[in-house]
Design a protein around this motif. Structure first.
Motif, PDB file in Angstrom:
ATOM      1  N   ILE A  50       0.866  -1.184   0.000  1.00 55.98           N
ATOM      2  CA  ILE A  50       0.000   0.000   0.000  1.00 55.98           C
ATOM      3  C   ILE A  50       0.896   1.225   0.000  1.00 55.98           C
ATOM      4  O   ILE A  50       1.964   1.226   0.618  1.00 55.98           O
ATOM      5  CB  ILE A  50      -0.952   0.032   1.233  1.00 55.98           C
ATOM      6  CG1 ILE A  50      -2.004   1.133   1.089  1.00 55.98           C
ATOM      7  CG2 ILE A  50      -0.174   0.206   2.524  1.00 55.98           C
ATOM      8  CD1 ILE A  50      -3.054   0.866   0.060  1.00 55.98           C
ATOM      9  N   ASP A  54      -6.764   4.607   1.448  1.00 59.78           N
ATOM     10  CA  ASP A  54      -5.497   3.879   1.548  1.00 59.78           C
ATOM     11  C   ASP A  54      -5.223   3.463   2.992  1.00 59.78           C
ATOM     12  O   ASP A  54      -4.745   2.351   3.259  1.00 59.78           O
ATOM     13  CB  ASP A  54      -4.332   4.743   1.046  1.00 59.78           C
ATOM     14  CG  ASP A  54      -4.425   5.077  -0.432  1.00 59.78           C
ATOM     15  OD1 ASP A  54      -5.041   4.293  -1.177  1.00 59.78           O
ATOM     16  OD2 ASP A  54      -3.882   6.131  -0.827  1.00 59.78           O
ATOM     17  N   ARG A  80      -7.223   0.525   3.911  1.00 63.25           N
ATOM     18  CA  ARG A  80      -6.646  -0.662   3.292  1.00 63.25           C
ATOM     19  C   ARG A  80      -5.421  -1.146   4.060  1.00 63.25           C
ATOM     20  O   ARG A  80      -5.224  -2.356   4.219  1.00 63.25           O
ATOM     21  CB  ARG A  80      -6.283  -0.349   1.833  1.00 63.25           C
ATOM     22  CG  ARG A  80      -5.595  -1.470   1.075  1.00 63.25           C
ATOM     23  CD  ARG A  80      -6.432  -2.717   1.027  1.00 63.25           C
ATOM     24  NE  ARG A  80      -5.720  -3.819   0.386  1.00 63.25           N
ATOM     25  CZ  ARG A  80      -5.894  -5.092   0.693  1.00 63.25           C
ATOM     26  NH1 ARG A  80      -6.752  -5.445   1.635  1.00 63.25           N
ATOM     27  NH2 ARG A  80      -5.200  -6.026   0.046  1.00 63.25           N
TER      28      ARG A  80
END
Length: 230
Positions: free
Chosen positions: A211, A218, A221
């Motif tokens: 990532i 983001d 995630r």
């Protein structure tokens, strides 16, 4: 080869305020990159470049060296990684200390496989490259040979070819930068104002979790990746 490890971590961030010191999985985002760099045996020196007193204090708590406070002029949204790297190298050159290369390690890419930094440095040394970057393979559906760009209201193949490659099996592998490692010879950076030069090596990180944190999505995630790891 004398290599300077540089972690750039400015205070400002529009997408995620206070991103570099924000807690992810129980520790500040910055700490992930620090821990990965600390394990590397082929970095001769490791420092932080920041304009933020909060981040500098955090680095001090982590025992991460902060030899200077980055000028505010180099901590803007428009400031480039090249400028930050050149500032660090010139700081040491003014003291008569020379580095053969610089290894830029961005905190926004926190998940690096064990040994990645040393693997990259060794390949950089052995290959005699101007630079070396960590990359991930581009999915076939987005391969540049299958990408079109607009041209006066029409489309043309982005790679400039007249005919598109019809079979997936014939597509050459393509890669994109993942931001985990940037290695550049000092001469290339200072004399050519480039992080890359002409001869670019790479290490492929496609098999590992990834990532590059820029947005709140983001960040979520990244939390999911940590959850899967645990």
């Amino acid at each position: 080869m004398n290599i300077l490890g540089l972690i750039p971590a400015r205070g400002g961030s529009k997408g995620i305020p206070g991103k570099n010191s924000k807690i992810l999985g129980g520790k500040p985002l910055l700490q992930y990159t620090y821990e990965a760099a600390k394990q590397a045996k082929l970095l001769n020196k490791l420092i932080l470049s920041s304009d933020s007193e909060e981040i500098i204090q955090l680095a001090t708590q982590l025992d991460l060296e902060v030899p200077f406070k980055r000028p505010a002029s180099l901590a803007q949204d428009s400031s480039s990684s090249i400028e930050v790297a050149m500032h660090a190298l010139n700081y040491y050159l003014d003291q008569g200390i020379k580095f053969d290369a610089i290894c830029l390690l961005q905190p926004t890419t926190p998940f690096r496989k064990t040994g990645l930094i040393d693997e990259a440095i060794q390949k950089f040394k052995d290959g005699g490259f101007d630079s070396l970057i960590s990359v991930r393979e581009v999915p076939k559906a987005y391969n540049p040979h299958w990408v079109f760009e607009e041209n006066q209201g029409a489309l043309r193949i982005a790679t400039g070819e007249k005919e598109i490659i019809s079979r997936r099996q014939d597509l050459p592998k393509a890669y994109h930068r993942d931001g985990a490692v940037y290695l550049t010879k000092t001469t290339v950076l200072l004399n050519k104002n480039s992080l890359f030069g002409k001869n670019i090596g790479f290490v492929n990180t496609s098999a590992y979790p990834y990532i590059n944190i820029d947005t709140q999505e983001d960040w979520k995630r990244a939390e999911e990746i940590l959850g899967n790891k645990s």
